[in-house]
Design a protein around this motif. Structure first.
Motif, PDB file in Angstrom:
ATOM      1  N   UNK A   1       1.065  -0.893  -0.232  1.00 28.62           N
ATOM      2  CA  UNK A   1      -0.197  -0.036   0.223  1.00 28.62           C
ATOM      3  C   UNK A   1       0.908   1.301  -0.213  1.00 28.62           C
ATOM      4  N   UNK A   2       2.349   0.992   0.907  1.00 31.89           N
ATOM      5  CA  UNK A   2       3.296   2.662   0.742  1.00 31.89           C
ATOM      6  C   UNK A   2       3.312   2.462  -0.778  1.00 31.89           C
ATOM      7  N   UNK A   3       3.977   1.567  -1.682  1.00 32.62           N
ATOM      8  CA  UNK A   3       4.152   1.999  -2.975  1.00 32.62           C
ATOM      9  C   UNK A   3       3.292   2.089  -3.488  1.00 32.62           C
ATOM     10  N   UNK A   4       2.040   1.892  -3.303  1.00 35.32           N
ATOM     11  CA  UNK A   4       0.773   2.131  -4.085  1.00 35.32           C
ATOM     12  C   UNK A   4       0.296   3.974  -3.997  1.00 35.32           C
ATOM     13  N   UNK A   5       0.660   3.904  -2.564  1.00 31.53           N
ATOM     14  CA  UNK A   5       1.021   5.221  -2.803  1.00 31.53           C
ATOM     15  C   UNK A   5       1.554   6.579  -2.888  1.00 31.53           C
ATOM     16  N   UNK A   6       3.293   6.032  -3.314  1.00 33.51           N
ATOM     17  CA  UNK A   6       3.699   6.178  -4.642  1.00 33.51           C
ATOM     18  C   UNK A   6       3.506   6.872  -5.290  1.00 33.51           C
ATOM     19  N   UNK A   7       3.105   5.378  -5.963  1.00 29.76           N
ATOM     20  CA  UNK A   7       2.720   6.285  -7.404  1.00 29.76           C
ATOM     21  C   UNK A   7       1.173   6.944  -7.234  1.00 29.76           C
ATOM     22  N   UNK A   8       0.462   6.684  -6.170  1.00 34.26           N
ATOM     23  CA  UNK A   8      -0.753   7.374  -6.520  1.00 34.26           C
ATOM     24  C   UNK A   8       0.131   9.397  -6.713  1.00 34.26           C
TER      25      UNK A   8
ATOM     26  N   UNK B   1       2.730  10.325  -6.988  1.00 37.00           N
ATOM     27  CA  UNK B   1       3.365  10.713  -8.644  1.00 37.00           C
ATOM     28  C   UNK B   1       1.991  11.788 -10.100  1.00 37.00           C
ATOM     29  N   UNK B   2       1.451  10.456 -10.078  1.00 33.87           N
ATOM     30  CA  UNK B   2       0.247   9.925 -10.685  1.00 33.87           C
ATOM     31  C   UNK B   2      -0.029  11.421 -10.946  1.00 33.87           C
ATOM     32  N   UNK B   3      -0.886  11.913  -9.009  1.00 35.18           N
ATOM     33  CA  UNK B   3      -1.047  13.473  -8.720  1.00 35.18           C
ATOM     34  C   UNK B   3      -0.753  14.309  -9.268  1.00 35.18           C
TER      35      UNK B   3
END
Length: 71
Positions: A15-22, A24-26
């Motif tokens: 979930x932390x990795x997904x938060x980092x991806x989110x 960057x996309x944001x």
């Protein structure tokens, strides 16, 4: 189930990795908003930034495991 990532022996929660991806996309989406002038339509910009992050993060959590990118 979102698995942990092993980076050099250090476990990073998925979930932390997904938060980092989110994040960057944001940042990319907010730059597009600024370039197009769309951000001027909102009265409180920080709230729009937070809402954009939450929407993108929620979409990643919901759809990445279902398409097979995360087991």
């Amino acid at each position: 189930m979102i698995v942990d990532l092993n980076v050099g022996g250090v476990l990073i929660p998925g979930l932390v990795a997904l938060a980092f991806i989110a994040l960057v996309v944001t940042m990319a989406v907010l730059r597009l908003f600024a370039a197009s002038g769309f951000h001027r339509r909102f009265a409180y910009r920080p709230l729009v930034e937070l809402a954009t992050f939450v929407i993108i993060y929620g979409l990643l959590v919901q759809y990445l495991p279902s398409i097979g990118l995360l087991p």
